[in-house]
Motif scaffolding. Structure first.
Motif, PDB file in Angstrom:
ATOM      1  N   LYS A 160       0.849  -1.193   0.000  1.00  0.00           N
ATOM      2  CA  LYS A 160       0.000   0.000   0.000  1.00  0.00           C
ATOM      3  C   LYS A 160       0.887   1.246   0.000  1.00  0.00           C
ATOM      4  CE  LYS A 160      -3.225   2.657   2.830  1.00  0.00           C
ATOM      5  NZ  LYS A 160      -3.907   2.755   4.154  1.00  0.00           N
ATOM      6  N   LEU A 161       0.564   2.190  -0.860  1.00  0.00           N
ATOM      7  CA  LEU A 161       1.346   3.418  -0.934  1.00  0.00           C
ATOM      8  C   LEU A 161       1.170   4.248   0.336  1.00  0.00           C
ATOM      9  CD1 LEU A 161       3.142   5.330  -2.623  1.00  0.00           C
ATOM     10  CD2 LEU A 161       1.009   6.387  -3.454  1.00  0.00           C
ATOM     11  N   ILE A 162       2.278   4.597   0.974  1.00  0.00           N
ATOM     12  CA  ILE A 162       2.268   5.409   2.186  1.00  0.00           C
ATOM     13  C   ILE A 162       2.658   6.850   1.881  1.00  0.00           C
ATOM     14  CG2 ILE A 162       3.269   5.719   4.499  1.00  0.00           C
ATOM     15  CD1 ILE A 162       1.464   3.267   4.249  1.00  0.00           C
ATOM     16  N   ALA A 163       3.709   7.015   1.065  1.00  0.00           N
ATOM     17  CA  ALA A 163       4.215   8.368   0.804  1.00  0.00           C
ATOM     18  C   ALA A 163       5.092   8.355  -0.435  1.00  0.00           C
ATOM     19  CB  ALA A 163       5.008   8.876   2.009  1.00  0.00           C
ATOM     20  N   ILE A 164       5.403   9.547  -0.912  1.00  0.00           N
ATOM     21  CA  ILE A 164       6.393   9.747  -1.969  1.00  0.00           C
ATOM     22  C   ILE A 164       7.520  10.581  -1.374  1.00  0.00           C
ATOM     23  CG2 ILE A 164       6.850  10.791  -4.218  1.00  0.00           C
ATOM     24  CD1 ILE A 164       3.930  10.235  -4.940  1.00  0.00           C
ATOM     25  N   LEU A 165       8.749  10.166  -1.650  1.00  0.00           N
ATOM     26  CA  LEU A 165       9.924  10.906  -1.194  1.00  0.00           C
ATOM     27  C   LEU A 165      10.558  11.564  -2.408  1.00  0.00           C
ATOM     28  CD1 LEU A 165      11.440  11.292   1.544  1.00  0.00           C
ATOM     29  CD2 LEU A 165      12.994   9.482   0.808  1.00  0.00           C
ATOM     30  N   ASN A 166      10.658  12.902  -2.370  1.00  0.00           N
ATOM     31  CA  ASN A 166      11.101  13.682  -3.533  1.00  0.00           C
ATOM     32  C   ASN A 166      12.479  14.285  -3.316  1.00  0.00           C
ATOM     33  OD1 ASN A 166       8.647  13.443  -5.130  1.00  0.00           O
ATOM     34  ND2 ASN A 166       7.690  14.724  -3.566  1.00  0.00           N
ATOM     35  N   ASP A 167      13.137  14.617  -4.451  1.00  0.00           N
ATOM     36  CA  ASP A 167      14.472  15.239  -4.432  1.00  0.00           C
ATOM     37  C   ASP A 167      15.403  14.457  -3.515  1.00  0.00           C
ATOM     38  OD1 ASP A 167      13.611  17.279  -6.148  1.00  0.00           O
ATOM     39  OD2 ASP A 167      12.837  18.452  -4.469  1.00  0.00           O
ATOM     40  N   TRP A 185      22.871   2.153   3.420  1.00  0.00           N
ATOM     41  CA  TRP A 185      22.684   3.489   2.849  1.00  0.00           C
ATOM     42  C   TRP A 185      21.488   4.157   3.522  1.00  0.00           C
ATOM     43  CZ3 TRP A 185      26.549   4.724  -0.419  1.00  0.00           C
ATOM     44  CH2 TRP A 185      27.259   3.668  -1.004  1.00  0.00           C
ATOM     45  N   LEU A 186      21.515   5.477   3.552  1.00  0.00           N
ATOM     46  CA  LEU A 186      20.383   6.264   4.021  1.00  0.00           C
ATOM     47  C   LEU A 186      19.877   7.103   2.856  1.00  0.00           C
ATOM     48  CD1 LEU A 186      21.717   7.472   7.507  1.00  0.00           C
ATOM     49  CD2 LEU A 186      20.138   5.592   7.047  1.00  0.00           C
ATOM     50  N   ILE A 187      18.552   7.252   2.789  1.00  0.00           N
ATOM     51  CA  ILE A 187      17.961   8.064   1.728  1.00  0.00           C
ATOM     52  C   ILE A 187      17.110   9.156   2.375  1.00  0.00           C
ATOM     53  CG2 ILE A 187      16.048   6.397   1.473  1.00  0.00           C
ATOM     54  CD1 ILE A 187      15.930   7.276  -1.502  1.00  0.00           C
ATOM     55  N   GLY A 188      17.415  10.395   2.037  1.00  0.00           N
ATOM     56  CA  GLY A 188      16.663  11.527   2.554  1.00  0.00           C
ATOM     57  C   GLY A 188      15.919  12.237   1.446  1.00  0.00           C
ATOM     58  N   GLY A 189      14.955  13.054   1.817  1.00  0.00           N
ATOM     59  CA  GLY A 189      14.199  13.814   0.834  1.00  0.00           C
ATOM     60  C   GLY A 189      12.948  14.405   1.429  1.00  0.00           C
ATOM     61  N   ASP A 190      12.183  15.088   0.593  1.00  0.00           N
ATOM     62  CA  ASP A 190      10.954  15.750   1.030  1.00  0.00           C
ATOM     63  C   ASP A 190       9.789  14.763   0.933  1.00  0.00           C
ATOM     64  OD1 ASP A 190      12.520  18.031   1.194  1.00  0.00           O
ATOM     65  OD2 ASP A 190      11.991  18.693  -0.831  1.00  0.00           O
ATOM     66  N   LEU A 191       9.008  14.690   2.007  1.00  0.00           N
ATOM     67  CA  LEU A 191       7.913  13.729   2.082  1.00  0.00           C
ATOM     68  C   LEU A 191       6.597  14.325   1.608  1.00  0.00           C
ATOM     69  CD1 LEU A 191       8.088  11.745   5.458  1.00  0.00           C
ATOM     70  CD2 LEU A 191       7.952  10.767   3.166  1.00  0.00           C
ATOM     71  N   GLU A 192       5.878  13.530   0.845  1.00  0.00           N
ATOM     72  CA  GLU A 192       4.459  13.778   0.567  1.00  0.00           C
ATOM     73  C   GLU A 192       3.704  12.540   1.050  1.00  0.00           C
ATOM     74  OE1 GLU A 192       3.765  16.429  -3.295  1.00  0.00           O
ATOM     75  OE2 GLU A 192       4.911  14.599  -3.742  1.00  0.00           O
TER      76      GLU A 192
END
Length: 469
Positions: free
Chosen positions: A166-173, A209-216
């Motif tokens: 199930k889609l929870i969020a999109i992580l951008n940039d 690895w760690l992945i960061g970004g803006d959450l929607e």
């Protein structure tokens, strides 16, 4: 839990202005008589999300709200179909919840490397104005393995899904960087000894690895466990404090059942605040609702126990707001207690109660506490970015045998006091024995005994699983 549910009313308000930051930090030991009057005079700043009135403003000037507005959700779901996917663990989803509602404001997503390093090395984040900082002591990061990294490739966005896709969020940039686990553990806990519960659960076996970004975040996080009505966001809590005309909000963080020593700290805090000139101080009773270690009492049982505490009149429902804090628990002592305090600023609290060894635990290898019992309150009084929060340290509460009740420990008559540790409390409850009269309200103790009685015996050496409530 209809009784406890009536303690607050969800009344989300319109977008309003927030007050401008003022520094109003002081350390006030509440075990001494005080006469002190203080009021904040706030000036409005345009563009923020809610109206605070007399409430302290959130870190960075406004609450982050990372949930996609309903008309845009279907569009985001369609966009996510073409994105690489990352499957989230239960703890990852709890952090998405924390971020989505603004508990970690001004963060707007999982940390990129610069934010991660500032958190590890400075316990704070520098704001965009170039000078001011906000506290941030616990990394809020998302780990991925080599296969995820390769799958993401050059994509600037990824879809975050649960274990059922199930889609929870999109992580951008997005930004991907090395996950130095040893450094993270050492700087968060002050040790790399094996047996740290959160590290074992969420770090040691996580990706490199760690992945960061803006959450929607596609829609508000729900758990469908019968407790969602108690998970008030910072915005909803601020609305409730405003509705109650609170002129001070004092927060109490806990992950254990409430005994009368806890109640003493909370009721005495309100009495002292009234003496200081406040007219309507309101208690935020804020049990931790995210990950806890296996031998802690599960959230559903703790909430039932808290309900009995209120029903029995140990705490006043008229001046108490009960809500669940969605953060996972690290057990990282003086480092983590800063996160607990900072998050409550974003919920509108301007006073924070701190007792002995906050967020502490026993050493995983040795028979001693992992942290000095006094360091948590000392660190809070000095921590960068917490200058606006009023820290309320207390003396230790213990059972006074001469009065048959919990009282503040008096070292001049040590023989009169009985210290009932969490281990001792659990042992009594497991054996269906009663604690001394006045240690915990009878209804609350009954719930605790029922919990331990519900544990299903495990013949494989593992910690028993509680039977659902």
């Amino acid at each position: 839990m209809a009784t406890m549910a009536s303690l607050f009313l969800k009344t989300p308000g319109p977008s309003q202005s927030l007050p401008k930051t003022q520094k109003t930090h002081f350390v006030l030991p509440l075990n001494y008589p005080v006469s002190y009057s203080w009021r904040s005079k706030f000036r409005a700043v345009p563009g923020a999300r809610i109206r605070c009135g007399p409430l302290i403003e959130p870190d960075g000037g406004k609450l982050m709200d990372l949930v996609v507005e309903e008309p845009q959700r279907d569009l985001k779901r369609r966009q996510a179909l073409s994105l690489p996917q990352i499957k989230l663990s239960k703890i990852d989803i709890q952090w998405v919840h924390v971020l989505s509602e603004g508990w970690a404001s001004p963060l707007n997503g999982f940390m990129r490397e610069s934010e991660f390093l500032q958190t590890l090395h400075f316990n704070s984040l520098r704001l965009g104005d170039g000078g001011s900082v906000v506290n941030m002591s616990v990394p809020i990061v998302l780990a991925i393995d080599d296969s995820h990294k390769n799958r993401i490739g050059g994509s600037s966005s990824v879809a975050l899904v649960d274990d059922k896709d199930k889609l929870i969020a999109i992580l951008n940039d997005v930004e991907i960087y090395k996950h130095n686990k040893e450094e993270r553990i050492a700087r968060t806990w002050g040790t790399t000894a094996p047996g740290l519960p959160y590290a074992d659960e969420a770090i040691t076996h996580a990706g490199n690895w760690l992945i960061g970004g803006d959450l929607e975040v596609i829609e508000p996080i729900k758990y469908d466990d019968g407790l969602d009505r108690f998970r008030l966001s910072p915005a909803e809590l601020r609305d409730e404090f405003t509705r109650r005309n609170a002129d001070a909000v004092f927060a109490f963080q806990l992950r254990n059942p409430v005994h009368n020593g806890h109640a003493l700290l909370m009721t005495d805090t309100r009495r002292r605040l009234l003496e200081m000139g406040y007219k309507n101080p309101v208690l935020l009773l804020h049990p931790l609702g995210g990950y806890t270690k296996a031998d802690d009492v599960p959230l559903q049982w703790r909430m039932r126990q808290h309900e009995k505490v209120l029903e029995d009149g140990v705490l006043d429902p008229e001046t108490t707001v009960v809500s669940i804090f969605p953060s996972p628990m690290h057990y990282a002592g003086p480092t983590e207690v800063q996160w607990h305090a900072k998050a409550r600023i974003n919920a509108g609290a301007n006073f924070y109660i701190v007792g002995r060894d906050p967020a502490g635990m026993g050493h995983p290898l040795e028979k001693r506490d992992l942290y000095d019992a006094d360091h948590g309150k000392k660190v809070l009084s000095m921590a960068p970015g917490l200058e606006r929060l009023n820290i309320l340290p207390f003396k230790v509460a213990a059972y006074d045998k001469t009065q048959n009740r919990m009282a503040f420990f008096d070292p001049s008559r040590t023989q009169d006091f009985l210290f009932i540790s969490g281990t001792k409390m659990r042992s009594l409850a497991k054996n269906k024995e009663s604690p001394p009269d006045g240690f915990m309200c009878p209804g609350g103790w009954k719930i605790l005994v029922e919990y331990y009685d519900s544990l299903t015996p495990a013949g494989n050496g593992r910690v028993p699983e509680p039977v659902p409530v």
